[in-house]
Motif scaffolding. Structure first.
Motif, mmCIF file in Angstrom:
data_model
loop_
_atom_site.group_PDB
_atom_site.id
_atom_site.type_symbol
_atom_site.label_atom_id
_atom_site.label_comp_id
_atom_site.label_asym_id
_atom_site.label_seq_id
_atom_site.Cartn_x
_atom_site.Cartn_y
_atom_site.Cartn_z
ATOM 1 N N HIS A 71 0.826 -1.216 0.000
ATOM 2 C CA HIS A 71 0.000 0.000 0.000
ATOM 3 C C HIS A 71 0.858 1.264 0.000
ATOM 4 N N ILE A 72 2.046 1.171 0.618
ATOM 5 C CA ILE A 72 2.950 2.319 0.674
ATOM 6 C C ILE A 72 3.911 2.325 -0.517
ATOM 7 N N SER A 73 3.859 1.282 -1.329
ATOM 8 C CA SER A 73 4.774 1.129 -2.471
ATOM 9 C C SER A 73 6.223 0.977 -2.021
ATOM 10 N N ILE A 74 6.425 0.134 -0.993
ATOM 11 C CA ILE A 74 7.777 -0.246 -0.610
ATOM 12 C C ILE A 74 8.344 -1.103 -1.731
ATOM 13 N N ASP A 75 9.610 -0.895 -2.068
ATOM 14 C CA ASP A 75 10.204 -1.608 -3.206
ATOM 15 C C ASP A 75 10.781 -2.975 -2.841
ATOM 16 N N SER A 76 11.389 -3.079 -1.642
ATOM 17 C CA SER A 76 12.027 -4.341 -1.287
ATOM 18 C C SER A 76 12.020 -4.546 0.218
ATOM 19 N N VAL A 77 12.131 -5.814 0.613
ATOM 20 C CA VAL A 77 12.232 -6.176 2.029
ATOM 21 C C VAL A 77 13.333 -7.216 2.181
ATOM 22 N N LEU A 78 14.294 -6.919 3.065
ATOM 23 C CA LEU A 78 15.359 -7.852 3.420
ATOM 24 C C LEU A 78 15.130 -8.278 4.864
ATOM 25 N N GLN A 97 2.767 -9.473 -3.764
ATOM 26 C CA GLN A 97 2.475 -8.068 -3.471
ATOM 27 C C GLN A 97 3.391 -7.119 -4.251
ATOM 28 N N ASN A 98 4.127 -7.677 -5.216
ATOM 29 C CA ASN A 98 5.013 -6.886 -6.078
ATOM 30 C C ASN A 98 6.116 -6.179 -5.283
ATOM 31 N N ILE A 99 6.626 -6.888 -4.280
ATOM 32 C CA ILE A 99 7.729 -6.378 -3.459
ATOM 33 C C ILE A 99 8.932 -7.291 -3.657
ATOM 34 N N ASN A 100 10.085 -6.700 -3.926
ATOM 35 C CA ASN A 100 11.288 -7.479 -4.179
ATOM 36 C C ASN A 100 11.821 -8.122 -2.901
ATOM 37 N N SER A 120 17.044 -15.883 -6.785
ATOM 38 C CA SER A 120 15.912 -15.543 -5.913
ATOM 39 C C SER A 120 15.873 -14.085 -5.484
ATOM 40 N N SER A 121 17.029 -13.469 -5.311
ATOM 41 C CA SER A 121 17.068 -12.099 -4.789
ATOM 42 C C SER A 121 16.703 -11.103 -5.885
ATOM 43 N N LYS A 122 15.727 -10.285 -5.605
ATOM 44 C CA LYS A 122 15.247 -9.293 -6.571
ATOM 45 C C LYS A 122 15.571 -7.883 -6.067
ATOM 46 N N GLY A 123 15.718 -6.956 -6.997
ATOM 47 C CA GLY A 123 16.036 -5.591 -6.596
ATOM 48 C C GLY A 123 17.526 -5.398 -6.409
ATOM 49 N N TYR A 124 18.090 -6.152 -5.469
ATOM 50 C CA TYR A 124 19.537 -6.167 -5.262
ATOM 51 C C TYR A 124 19.907 -7.374 -4.418
ATOM 52 N N ILE A 125 21.198 -7.636 -4.319
ATOM 53 C CA ILE A 125 21.735 -8.664 -3.433
ATOM 54 C C ILE A 125 22.623 -7.972 -2.411
ATOM 55 N N ALA A 157 20.602 -9.742 -9.724
ATOM 56 C CA ALA A 157 20.262 -8.334 -9.500
ATOM 57 C C ALA A 157 21.538 -7.593 -9.111
ATOM 58 N N PRO A 158 21.530 -6.261 -9.117
ATOM 59 C CA PRO A 158 22.722 -5.504 -8.718
ATOM 60 C C PRO A 158 23.249 -5.963 -7.353
ATOM 61 N N ILE A 159 24.554 -6.017 -7.238
ATOM 62 C CA ILE A 159 25.206 -6.505 -6.022
ATOM 63 C C ILE A 159 25.672 -5.308 -5.195
ATOM 64 N N ILE A 160 25.150 -5.213 -3.968
ATOM 65 C CA ILE A 160 25.488 -4.110 -3.071
ATOM 66 C C ILE A 160 26.263 -4.689 -1.887
ATOM 67 N N GLN A 161 27.454 -4.164 -1.637
ATOM 68 C CA GLN A 161 28.304 -4.711 -0.583
ATOM 69 C C GLN A 161 28.157 -3.923 0.710
#
Length: 218
Positions: A71-78, A97-100, A120-125, A157-161
């Motif tokens: 509902h808030i349009s959060i993009d991802s949850v880790l 729910q279209n959340i990465n 499996s990881s969407k949005g980023y790793i 997905a893009p890799i973030i360290q």
């Protein structure tokens, strides 16, 4: 953005203390969602990713949590303490729910785990610099080029360290190894902790620090 939790097992002392400060001030999940809604309304196209722990989601109700995020349009949850092997239920609802869903990749991951995370990881790793918990303490330098190369082999997905990255040199080394970006949490929270009694000084120091860290990525 992190949701305060009483037992942040993946975090070091700096972020642990930040969690306790937030909780002692009366923060709740409901208030977090209210703040997130304000942020989303003000910045409609800003990517917003959450970092949380499984207990918070269970307590809310897994479906209810992700629906509210949607509902808030959060993009991802880790979920920091959720192994990928036990993530199927969360993953299914997150995708619905279209959340990465975002997963953590340890620096010593084997080929099978790397493949599973990459697919499996969407949005980023979230790639860990080292084992242990978050913090700005020095860590033994270890090349992550091999892990990054293996992740990219599966069109990840893009890799973030993250974990232990707190200065310009570390940022440059990370990007040269093939990472797409870095996470510098503890070093920023340390500034907040140091200047809690002087908000004007805090914001000035935060702006200066973030500029330095960001410039290192260019």
């Amino acid at each position: 953005l992190g949701i305060p939790f009483s037992d942040p097992v993946a975090d070091g002392i700096i972020i642990q203390k930040a969690n306790l400060r937030a909780l002692s001030s009366g923060i709740t999940l409901k208030k977090c969602f209210e703040m997130l809604s304000i942020i989303r309304n003000r910045y409609p196209i800003l990517p917003i990713g959450l970092l949380t722990y499984a207990n918070i989601i269970f307590n809310k109700g897994v479906e209810k949590f992700y629906i509210e995020c949607s509902h808030i349009s959060i993009d991802s949850v880790l979920i920091a303490d959720l192994p990928i092997e036990e993530s199927k239920y969360f993953y299914k609802i997150s995708i619905s729910q279209n959340i990465n869903p975002v997963f953590i990749c340890p620096p010593d991951a084997n080929e099978n785990l790397i493949r599973e995370i990459a697919l499996s990881s969407k949005g980023y790793i979230y790639l860990l610099s080292r084992s242990g918990v978050t913090g700005i303490n020095k860590y033994k330098e270890k090349s992550l080029k091999s892990v990054i190369k293996q992740l990219k082999k599966y069109n990840s997905a893009p890799i973030i360290q993250g974990f232990g990255i707190s200065n310009e040199l570390q940022i440059k080394k990370s990007l040269l190894s093939g990472a797409s970006g870095v996470i510098c949490g503890s070093v920023i929270i340390k500034v907040i902790e140091h200047d809690l009694s002087n908000l004007e000084k805090m914001f000035l120091n935060l702006i200066n620090l973030v500029k330095i860290l960001k410039n290192a990525t260019k």
